[in-house]
Design an enzyme around this catalytic site. Structure first.
Site, PDB file in Angstrom:
ATOM      1  N   HIS A 281       0.818  -1.226   0.000  1.00 21.68           N
ATOM      2  CA  HIS A 281       0.000   0.000   0.000  1.00 21.68           C
ATOM      3  C   HIS A 281       0.849   1.274   0.000  1.00 21.68           C
ATOM      4  CE1 HIS A 281      -3.633  -2.239   0.454  1.00 21.68           C
ATOM      5  NE2 HIS A 281      -3.344  -2.690   1.653  1.00 21.68           N
TER       6      HIS A 281
HETATM    7 ZN   LIG Z   1      -4.068  -6.761   3.011  1.00 21.01          ZN
END
Ligand SMILES: [Zn+2]
Length: 741
Positions: free
Chosen positions: A218
Site C-alpha cells: 500500500h
Molecule cells: Zn491486506
C-alpha cells in the site's frame, strides 16, 4: 518360469531395436550374445553390468532445482516496529499489524521441522531444507528507485521524533503507525525482500520466502499507507531489473493479499518490465484502500498499458475454488504469454480462512495449489514476500503450506472446487478487458463490450479507442437485438393467439423503436372477467459464441422466453392476458433519460389508470419478472388494488428485494404478504451467506419471499411453475366460492 523367460526375451528384443535405431551401432551378434546370456530371472545383476562394456557412463545429474534449498529471510529486529500503546485497551486488543505475525510464521516452520532453531532467535544455520538469507537494511539509493526523497526523509525523521509527534503522525496518517524503530524495521523489511529476490536470481537458492514486516504494497511512491512504509516488493523488483539486466528482463508481481496493492500498481503503472496482477476484494471501490484504482479497467498507461491486471471481487467470502478459477482462466495463461524471468508473490494471508478483516476463505490447501502453479513459471524463480494477514493462526498455517510447496512437496487438495457465480462474472469481465492486450485470452473483443459496472473503476462501457466513435454512433441508431426479439414475440402472440397492441402514450414523448409492441393483450381484454397481467424484462438469448471473434452464431442461439409460459397457460384457460415488456435500454437518443425500473412503475400505473379501471374485470393476478417486478410493488402501494388483485407472483432471481411502501394505508403490507409469492435465486443476497452465522430471513414488508433451490430466472420459473399457477387458481377460485355463497 518359461513364460517369464519368454517375456523377458521379447522385451529385450524391443530394447535391442531401439538401441539400433539410436545408432549405437551395437552389432547383431553382440545383441544376440546379450540375449543368450540373460539369467533365468530375465534381469541383469549388478556384477554383470560392471563386468560388461560401458554404454552410459555415470553422469552427474543436471538438476538445479532439487539440489538447492529454499531461502528464508527472517530477522527479529523487524518486530521492533510496533504501535505505541496509549491505553490499556490497545494493550489487550493490539493493532492487527502485530509484531508477532512474523514470529508465528517462523515458529510454525520450526515446529514442523522445516527449519531448526530451538530458541527461535533467528540463527544462521537453520537445517537441511532451508537456507538463511541474511537480512540487511535497504539503502537510500535502492529505496529511491521507487519512492520520492520527501517520502524517505519523512520515514527517516520518525526515528528521532518526540513521542507526541509520533502519536500525532500516527493519528493523521492513512492506517499507519510509527515508533522510534519503525525506520529500522521498514528498511530491514525492504532489504529482506531485495535479498530474497537476489538469492533466487543468483541461483543460491531454488526459491525464497521473505518473512518480513511492516508490509509494503500500500505504500505509494509519495506516501505510506495501510500499515505499509516502503513498497518492499516494488523496490525489490526495480533493483533486480537494474542490477541483473541480462538475466532478468521481465518480472511478474502476483498479489494475492485481500487488498489491492495500490502502491505496487502505481510504481509500475507505465513500466512494461513488470506485470502486476492483483486479486482483491473491491466492492465498487468501497473496500480498503477505498479508491477506484483496483478496478478491472485499470490496465496501466503508455508503455505499461496492458501490464496491469486487476481481478476485483465484488463481495467478500471468496474461496479456493474462486481463486483457482481465476488462476486457470487468467493468471496462468497471461503469465505464460508474458514469460517472466522472476515471479514475486506479494503474499498477504488476509484472504485466508479465519481472517476477520479479509472475510474470505482461502484454505492452506488453496495457497499450496496457487504456489504450485506459480512455481511452474519463470523456471521456478519464485520469491514469496509477506504482506498483510492478521489472524496469527491463519497466516502461520497458510505460510507453512506455501513453504512446503516451495521445498518441493505436492500441493494439498482443496475441499471446494466449484467457483461462485461472482467469480465467473468477474473473470468474464476481466477477460473481456484484458483480451485487448493478451493473445491467450480469447475471444478477443475488438469492438465493444458491455461490462459489469459494479467492478469497474471509471468506465461502465469499455471501448477500443480506435473504434469508439463508430461503435457509439452505431449503437445509437442501429436496432438492438432485444428490439428484434420483442418484435418476433409480438408477431408470435398475434398470429397464434390473436394478441393486439394496447396503445401507450408516453408522457415523456419517448419515440424509441424499443417501445414498439410494449403492451400486448388478448383481443377480448375489454370484456374479460379475469385478467393475468404479466410484466417482464426483455427475453434472454442463449447464444453460442464464436470462440475467436466473440461474434454470436445466430443459428446456434435461441430466445429464452421465461414469461411466455404464463401467457400461454392463461390464454388456454380463456383468461384475459396483458403482456408488458420493459426494455432495459432504449435504441436511440431516448436512452439518455431512460430508467427501466422507473419505466416499469409508470407503465403499470398507466395501464391501471387508463385501461383496467374502465374494464369490467373483477379478478386480476399480477406476475412480475426481474427488474420489472418493481412495477408490481409500486402499483400495489400506490393504487387501491385489493378488491380486484387476488394474487401477485414475482420471480426475482437476483434482483434486489423491494419493500412495499403504501401511500394508502399500512395494512397493505399484510395484504401483500398474504397474497403474494416472491421467488428468489438460491444465491440471492437477501439470504445472507450460506451455512454461516450471517444467514438471514427477509422481513415481512417484502411479501412472502421464498428461496428457490436453483439460480437463474428460467430455472426458477421451471422449478416453481406448477406451484405458482396453483396459487393463482386457488386465489381466484376462493373468490368465486365466496361470491357464490
Ligand atoms: Zn491486506
Amino acid at each position: 518360469m518359461e513364460i517369464l523367460k519368454e517375456e523377458a526375451t521379447e522385451s529385450n528384443g524391443k530394447r535391442k531395436l531401439e538401441e539400433e535405431s539410436d545408432a549405437l551401432q551395437l552389432s547383431k551378434q553382440e545383441g544376440e550374445g546379450h540375449l543368450s546370456g540373460l539369467p533365468p530371472s530375465g534381469k541383469w545383476d549388478d556384477n554383470q553390468i560392471v563386468n560388461g562394456s560401458v554404454i552410459v557412463p555415470v553422469v552427474e545429474p543436471k538438476l538445479r532445482y532439487i539440489t538447492l534449498k529454499t531461502g528464508l529471510c527472517y530477522d527479529v529486529r523487524m518486530r521492533y516496529h510496533a504501535k505505541i500503546f496509549t491505553s490499556y485497551f490497545e494493550y489487550i486488543d493490539p493493532h492487527p499489524e502485530d509484531p508477532r505475525r512474523i514470529y508465528r510464521i517462523y515458529k510454525i516452520l520450526a515446529e514442523n521441522g522445516l527449519i531448526t532453531d530451538p530458541t527461535l532467535s533467528g540463527i544462521d544455520q537453520i537445517g537441511d531444507y532451508m537456507l538463511k538469507i541474511p537480512v540487511r537494511e535497504a539503502t537510500a539509493e535502492e529505496i529511491l528507485l521507487v519512492h520520492s526523497e520527501e517520502h524517505l526523509k519523512f520515514i527517516e525523521s520518525t526515528s528521532s521524533m518526540s513521542r507526541e509527534r509520533l502519536l500525532e503522525e500516527t493519528e493523521k496518517g492513512d492506517s499507519v503507525y510509527f515508533n522510534h524503530d519503525s525506520l529500522l524495521s521498514a528498511k530491514l523489511s525492504c532489504g529482506g525482500a531485495i535479498e530474497a529476490c537476489k538469492a533466487v536470481v543468483e541461483g543460491r537458492v531454488k526459491n525464497a520466502l521473505a518473512v518480513v514486516r511492516p508490509p509494503g504494497h500500500h505504500a505509494e511512491p509519495d506516501s505510506p499507507g495501510g500499515f505499509c512504509l516502503f513498497s518492499n516488493v516494488a523496490v525489490a523488483a526495480k533493483n533486480i531489473l537494474r542490477n541483473y539486466p541480462e538475466s532478468v528482463r521481465k518480472i511478474v508481481v502476483l498479489d494475492w493479499d485481500v487488498h489491492h496493492g495500490n502502491g505496487t500498481q502505481k510504481a509500475f503503472w507505465e513500466d512494461p518490465r513488470v506485470l502486476y496482477i492483483s486479486l482483491h476484494r473491491y466492492e465498487q471501490g468501497k473496500y480498503y484502500p477505498g479508491t477506484k484504482a483496483g478496478g478491472a479497467d485499470q490496465c496501466g498507461e503508455n508503455e505499461g498499458l496492458g501490464k496491469n491486471i486487476n481481478i476485483p471481487w465484488p463481495v467478500g467470502g471468496m474461496n479456493d475454488a474462486d481463486y483457482l478459477y481465476a488462476f486457470r482462466k487468467v493468471v496462468m495463461p497471461v503469465c505464460r504469454e508474458y514469460a517472466p524471468d522472476l515471479l514475486i508473490i506479494s503474499s498477504g494471508f488476509d484472504a485466508a480462512e479465519g481472517d476477520i478483516i479479509g472475510g474470505c476463505h482461502i484454505s492452506p490447501a488453496g495457497y499450496s495449489q496457487m504456489t504450485h502453479m506459480l512455481k511452474s513459471l519463470a523456471r521456478g524463480n519464485v520469491c514469496v514476500v509477506l504482506e498483510g494477514g492478521y489472524n496469527l493462526d491463519s497466516i502461520a498455517n497458510s505460510a507453512l503450506s506455501v513453504t512446503k510447496v516451495l521445498l518441493g512437496e505436492s500441493p494439498e487438495e482443496p475441499k471446494v472446487t466449484v467457483p461462485s457465480a461472482h467469480a465467473i462474472e468477474v473473470i468474464d469481465d476481466v477477460i473481456k478487458i484484458q483480451s485487448q492486450y493478451w493473445k491467450t485470452l480469447q475471444p478477443a473483443y475488438t469492438g465493444i463490450c458491455f461490462t459489469n459496472p459494479s467492478i469497474m473503476g471509471n468506465y461502465s462501457l469499455l471501448v477500443n479507442p480506435a473504434t469508439e466513435k463508430k461503435v457509439l454512433s452505431d449503437l445509437a441508431v442501429n436496432p438492438r437485438l432485444c428490439d428484434a426479439v420483442r418484435n418476433s414475440q409480438a408477431q408470435y402472440l398475434s398470429s397464434k393467439f390473436g394478441f393486439i397492441n394496447l396503445p401507450v402514450v408516453s408522457g415523456k414523448g419517448l419515440t424509441s423503436p424499443s417501445l414498439d409492441n410494449q403492451v400486448l393483450s388478448t383481443k377480448d381484454i375489454f370484456q374479460a372477467n379475469t385478467i393475468i397481467i404479466v410484466i417482464h424484462d426483455p427475453s434472454d438469448v442463449w447464444a453460442r459464441q464464436d470462440p475467436r471473434s466473440g461474434l454470436l452464431d445466430l443459428s446456434g442461439s435461441m430466445i429464452v422466453d421465461t414469461s411466455s409460459k404464463f401467457v400461454e397457460w392463461a390464454v388456454n384457460l380463456k383468461y384475459g392476458v396483458i403482456d408488458i415488456n420493459v426494455p432495459l435500454t432504449l435504441t436511440g437518443k431516448d436512452d439518455e433519460t431512460y430508467n427501466n425500473v422507473t419505466a416499469s412503475q409508470e407503465l403499470l400505473l398507466y395501464i391501471w389508470d387508463n385501461y383496467i379501471q374502465y374494464f369490467p374485470v373483477t379478478k386480476i393476478a399480477l406476475v412480475g419478472f426481474g427488474d420489472a417486478y418493481n412495477g408490481v410493488i409500486h402499483l400495489c402501494g400506490h393504487r387501491e388494488v385489493r378488491s380486484i388483485v387476488k394474487a401477485s407472483i414475482n420471480f426475482l432471481d437476483r434482483t434486489p428485494l423491494r419493500a412495499i411502501v403504501s401511500s394508502i394505508d399500512e395494512s397493505v403490507t399484510d395484504w401483500f404478504y398474504k397474497n403474494s409469492l416472491v421467488f428468489t435465486s438460491t444465491r440471492h443476497p437477501c439470504w445472507g451467506e450460506q451455512g454461516t452465522s450471517e444467514m438471514k430471513r427477509p422481513r415481512k414488508k417484502y411479501g412472502r419471499v421464498l428461496k428457490a433451490d436453483i439460480d437463474g430466472l428460467p430455472n426458477i420459473v421451471d422449478e416453481r411453475f406448477e406451484e405458482t399457477t396453483d396459487f393463482i387458481l386457488d386465489s381466484i377460485e376462493e373468490y368465486e366460492d365466496e361470491s357464490s355463497n
